[in-house]
Design an enzyme around this catalytic site. Structure first.
Site, PDB file in Angstrom:
ATOM      1  N   LEU A  33       0.862  -1.230  -0.268  1.00 25.29           N
ATOM      2  CA  LEU A  33       0.131   0.034   0.038  1.00 25.29           C
ATOM      3  C   LEU A  33       0.764   1.201   0.106  1.00 25.29           C
ATOM      4  O   LEU A  33       0.743   2.169   0.788  1.00 25.29           O
ATOM      5  CB  LEU A  33      -1.072  -0.042   1.176  1.00 25.29           C
ATOM      6  CG  LEU A  33      -2.158  -1.125   1.172  1.00 25.29           C
ATOM      7  CD1 LEU A  33      -2.886  -1.047   2.270  1.00 25.29           C
ATOM      8  CD2 LEU A  33      -2.796  -1.123  -0.041  1.00 25.29           C
ATOM      9  N   THR A  34       1.650   1.161  -1.041  1.00 26.08           N
ATOM     10  CA  THR A  34       2.333   2.664  -1.341  1.00 26.08           C
ATOM     11  C   THR A  34       1.392   3.398  -1.819  1.00 26.08           C
ATOM     12  O   THR A  34       0.077   3.083  -1.951  1.00 26.08           O
ATOM     13  CB  THR A  34       3.458   2.351  -2.405  1.00 26.08           C
ATOM     14  OG1 THR A  34       3.080   1.891  -3.604  1.00 26.08           O
ATOM     15  CG2 THR A  34       4.581   1.508  -1.787  1.00 26.08           C
ATOM     16  N   ALA A  81       5.447  -4.037  -7.794  1.00 31.38           N
ATOM     17  CA  ALA A  81       6.848  -3.113  -8.545  1.00 31.38           C
ATOM     18  C   ALA A  81       6.478  -1.550  -8.629  1.00 31.38           C
ATOM     19  O   ALA A  81       5.252  -1.095  -8.614  1.00 31.38           O
ATOM     20  CB  ALA A  81       7.018  -3.748  -9.864  1.00 31.38           C
ATOM     21  N   SER A  83       6.564   1.484 -10.875  1.00 33.73           N
ATOM     22  CA  SER A  83       6.501   1.254 -12.504  1.00 33.73           C
ATOM     23  C   SER A  83       6.636   2.796 -13.161  1.00 33.73           C
ATOM     24  O   SER A  83       6.393   2.615 -14.456  1.00 33.73           O
ATOM     25  CB  SER A  83       5.419   0.536 -12.822  1.00 33.73           C
ATOM     26  OG  SER A  83       4.107   1.212 -12.487  1.00 33.73           O
ATOM     27  N   THR A 132       7.877  -5.836 -18.380  1.00 37.77           N
ATOM     28  CA  THR A 132       7.511  -5.028 -18.912  1.00 37.77           C
ATOM     29  C   THR A 132       8.254  -4.926 -20.329  1.00 37.77           C
ATOM     30  O   THR A 132       9.406  -5.382 -20.347  1.00 37.77           O
ATOM     31  CB  THR A 132       7.477  -3.553 -18.369  1.00 37.77           C
ATOM     32  OG1 THR A 132       7.546  -2.560 -19.367  1.00 37.77           O
ATOM     33  CG2 THR A 132       9.077  -3.576 -17.770  1.00 37.77           C
ATOM     34  N   GLU A 134       9.615  -2.545 -21.528  1.00 35.36           N
ATOM     35  CA  GLU A 134      10.559  -1.553 -21.443  1.00 35.36           C
ATOM     36  C   GLU A 134      12.032  -2.011 -21.333  1.00 35.36           C
ATOM     37  O   GLU A 134      13.050  -1.478 -21.513  1.00 35.36           O
ATOM     38  CB  GLU A 134      10.164  -0.562 -20.375  1.00 35.36           C
ATOM     39  CG  GLU A 134       8.846   0.474 -20.936  1.00 35.36           C
ATOM     40  CD  GLU A 134       8.666   1.617 -20.048  1.00 35.36           C
ATOM     41  OE1 GLU A 134       9.813   2.309 -19.651  1.00 35.36           O
ATOM     42  OE2 GLU A 134       7.401   1.788 -19.724  1.00 35.36           O
ATOM     43  N   TYR A 158      13.726   2.826 -13.823  1.00 35.84           N
ATOM     44  CA  TYR A 158      12.477   1.759 -14.166  1.00 35.84           C
ATOM     45  C   TYR A 158      12.924   0.364 -14.755  1.00 35.84           C
ATOM     46  O   TYR A 158      12.858  -0.661 -14.435  1.00 35.84           O
ATOM     47  CB  TYR A 158      11.397   2.651 -14.451  1.00 35.84           C
ATOM     48  CG  TYR A 158      10.237   1.324 -14.967  1.00 35.84           C
ATOM     49  CD1 TYR A 158       9.830   0.506 -13.571  1.00 35.84           C
ATOM     50  CD2 TYR A 158       9.725   1.325 -15.851  1.00 35.84           C
ATOM     51  CE1 TYR A 158       8.942  -0.244 -14.204  1.00 35.84           C
ATOM     52  CE2 TYR A 158       8.732   0.526 -16.185  1.00 35.84           C
ATOM     53  CZ  TYR A 158       8.277  -0.442 -15.168  1.00 35.84           C
ATOM     54  OH  TYR A 158       7.403  -1.367 -15.812  1.00 35.84           O
ATOM     55  N   LYS A 162      13.611  -3.417 -13.672  1.00 34.45           N
ATOM     56  CA  LYS A 162      12.879  -4.441 -14.128  1.00 34.45           C
ATOM     57  C   LYS A 162      13.819  -5.666 -14.846  1.00 34.45           C
ATOM     58  O   LYS A 162      13.424  -6.846 -14.709  1.00 34.45           O
ATOM     59  CB  LYS A 162      11.596  -3.907 -14.864  1.00 34.45           C
ATOM     60  CG  LYS A 162      10.526  -3.246 -14.147  1.00 34.45           C
ATOM     61  CD  LYS A 162       9.789  -4.175 -13.172  1.00 34.45           C
ATOM     62  CE  LYS A 162       8.953  -5.250 -13.955  1.00 34.45           C
ATOM     63  NZ  LYS A 162       8.169  -5.892 -12.765  1.00 34.45           N
ATOM     64  N   ASN A 188      -0.303  -0.789 -20.428  1.00 37.09           N
ATOM     65  CA  ASN A 188      -1.633  -1.044 -19.992  1.00 37.09           C
ATOM     66  C   ASN A 188      -2.740   0.005 -19.885  1.00 37.09           C
ATOM     67  O   ASN A 188      -1.930   1.307 -19.673  1.00 37.09           O
ATOM     68  CB  ASN A 188      -1.580  -1.706 -18.692  1.00 37.09           C
ATOM     69  CG  ASN A 188      -1.364  -3.327 -19.140  1.00 37.09           C
ATOM     70  OD1 ASN A 188      -1.806  -4.227 -18.503  1.00 37.09           O
ATOM     71  ND2 ASN A 188      -0.438  -3.833 -19.801  1.00 37.09           N
ATOM     72  N   LYS A 197      -0.392   8.007 -15.059  1.00 35.27           N
ATOM     73  CA  LYS A 197      -0.299   7.422 -16.208  1.00 35.27           C
ATOM     74  C   LYS A 197      -1.069   8.205 -17.142  1.00 35.27           C
ATOM     75  O   LYS A 197      -1.880   9.068 -16.895  1.00 35.27           O
ATOM     76  CB  LYS A 197      -0.711   6.041 -16.067  1.00 35.27           C
ATOM     77  CG  LYS A 197       0.297   5.231 -15.281  1.00 35.27           C
ATOM     78  CD  LYS A 197       2.020   5.223 -15.594  1.00 35.27           C
ATOM     79  CE  LYS A 197       2.697   4.546 -14.534  1.00 35.27           C
ATOM     80  NZ  LYS A 197       2.882   3.018 -14.839  1.00 35.27           N
ATOM     81  N   ASP A 288      10.582  17.382 -23.334  1.00 35.98           N
ATOM     82  CA  ASP A 288      10.745  16.081 -23.036  1.00 35.98           C
ATOM     83  C   ASP A 288      11.540  15.450 -22.068  1.00 35.98           C
ATOM     84  O   ASP A 288      12.316  16.358 -21.560  1.00 35.98           O
ATOM     85  CB  ASP A 288      11.337  15.245 -24.356  1.00 35.98           C
ATOM     86  CG  ASP A 288      10.970  13.924 -24.853  1.00 35.98           C
ATOM     87  OD1 ASP A 288      10.411  13.174 -23.946  1.00 35.98           O
ATOM     88  OD2 ASP A 288      11.311  13.761 -25.890  1.00 35.98           O
ATOM     89  N   ARG A 289      10.994  14.277 -21.380  1.00 41.41           N
ATOM     90  CA  ARG A 289      11.928  13.880 -20.249  1.00 41.41           C
ATOM     91  C   ARG A 289      13.191  13.128 -20.738  1.00 41.41           C
ATOM     92  O   ARG A 289      13.262  12.601 -21.904  1.00 41.41           O
ATOM     93  CB  ARG A 289      10.955  12.829 -19.591  1.00 41.41           C
ATOM     94  CG  ARG A 289      10.959  11.295 -20.425  1.00 41.41           C
ATOM     95  CD  ARG A 289       9.859  10.820 -19.532  1.00 41.41           C
ATOM     96  NE  ARG A 289       9.701   9.254 -19.968  1.00 41.41           N
ATOM     97  CZ  ARG A 289       8.497   8.575 -19.757  1.00 41.41           C
ATOM     98  NH1 ARG A 289       7.684   9.050 -19.181  1.00 41.41           N
ATOM     99  NH2 ARG A 289       8.438   7.608 -20.552  1.00 41.41           N
TER     100      ARG A 289
END
Length: 355
Positions: A33-34, A81, A83, A132, A134, A158, A162, A188, A197, A288-289
């Site tokens: 429960l983050t 995770a 994410s 994922t 990614e 991230y 993963k 997703n 998201k 952009d990131r």
């Protein structure tokens, strides 16, 4: 019983809800429960005696050992995770802790538990690791989609964590014979997604009259997978996937981020029109990131060929369902915006107080 980690998060909660709607087999739902864990999502299970919720950290070996010994699950489905790529850039240590250390701790506990089982139970046990696309890095515009044999090339903290967790899972199968299976999914979307998201962020920002931020030129491409399709794929892999294998799960829906945002705006224009103009007018391009991967695409033919799975939703049908869900569930949305979801409880759901 199966044990699900991260079952109060977006994909995990959808999986638990769908599993219990179609099966009489119980779920032991373990979640720390983050900020991304939302017990309100599990409200439909409040009277379901087959749902056992435990607040626990997968990094807590003693807690996991106790739960395995007490409940003796036949499988572990590992969703838990960190994410969000942006958060991984700002605070990578949390991602190393949960995604790497947490997966390692869970594997150690699972291995000890699996070794304690009788031969028949050992043969039936599965550790299904949800990962994922990614981890494979970025594709060029004409590159073939990611397959299960695509080399790893993670580009963010991230995806690097993963990738590390994937390698640990693989090593525990090849070194210790733990019966593992890994899935790699594309982006997703769907009900109950946390609004950091893209799609829920756009819906909520549009409704609030705020700018709809798009990184760079908005032309980064992702393969979009409706969450219910992803859950169906995981059920198939858990039931019939080959031990030691990996399976890619994709929606066959490559879209630019700009196309996705425009589609959300168009559905909002139909379902909740503004007094004047279009929600598209709120689109705003922002810087952009760092390290933003240009394109992801999944080749899911192995999953279709071996297990007969393919997505039921097109992007067009899935995005309509998603926008309608967020419009029709304003209490859930409002609790997330206000932070009230952090104090939600499921006191009438069966809980484990002995671990």
């Amino acid at each position: 019983m199966i044990l699900v980690t991260g079952g109060a998060g977006f994909i995990g909660a959808n999986f638990v809800l769908e599993w219990l709607s179609a099966s009489s087999e119980a779920v032991l739902n373990v979640d720390k429960l983050t900020y991304a864990g939302n017990l309100s999502t599990l409200h439909p299970l409040q009277h379901n005696q087959n749902h056992v919720f435990v607040r626990a950290d997968i990094c807590d070996r003693a807690a996991i050992d106790a739960l395995l010994a007490r409940h003796r699950p036949r499988a572990i489905v590992h969703f838990a995770a960190e994410s969000h790529v942006d958060r991984s850039i700002d605070a990578p240590a949390e991602f190393v802790q949960t995604n790497v250390v947490g997966t390692f701790t869970l594997l150690e506990a699972a291995l000890a538990y699996w070794r304690s089982l009788a031969d028949a139970e050992q043969g039936a046990f599965r550790f299904l690791h949800v990962s994922t696309d990614e981890v494979f890095g970025s594709l060029g515009p004409d590159d073939a989609p990611f397959s299960e044999t695509t080399p790893y090339a993670p580009n963010s903290p991230y995806s690097a964590t993963k990738a590390a967790s994937d390698h640990l899972v693989r090593s525990y199968h090849h070194t210790y014979a733990l019966p593992t299976v890994t899935t790699h999914c594309s982006n997703n979307y769907g009900p109950y997604q946390f609004p950091e998201k893209l799609i829920p962020l756009v819906v909520m920002s549009a409704m609030a009259g705020k700018p709809l931020p798009l990184y760079g030129d908005g032309l980064n491409i992702r393969d979009w997978l409706y969450v219910s399709d992803h859950c169906a794929a995981i059920r198939e892999v858990l039931a019939r996937g080959r031990v030691g294998e990996t399976y890619n799960v994709g929606g066959w829906n490559e879209k630019t981020n700009l196309e996705v945002v425009q589609s959300v705006c168009d559905w909002l224009d139909r379902l909740n029109p503004k007094a004047a103009g279009s929600y598209r007018d709120q689109i705003a391009f922002v810087t952009d990131r760092p390290g933003h991967d240009r394109r992801y695409a999944i080749d899911a033919r192995k999953l279709e060929r071996e297990l007969g799975w393919k997505p039921a939703e097109t992007f067009e049908t899935g995005i309509e369902k998603t926008v309608r869900w967020f419009l029709n569930n304003q209490t859930w949305v409002g609790d997330v915006i206000s932070g009230a979801y952090r104090t939600a409880c499921i006191s009438t759901t069966r809980t484990d107080d002995g671990a």
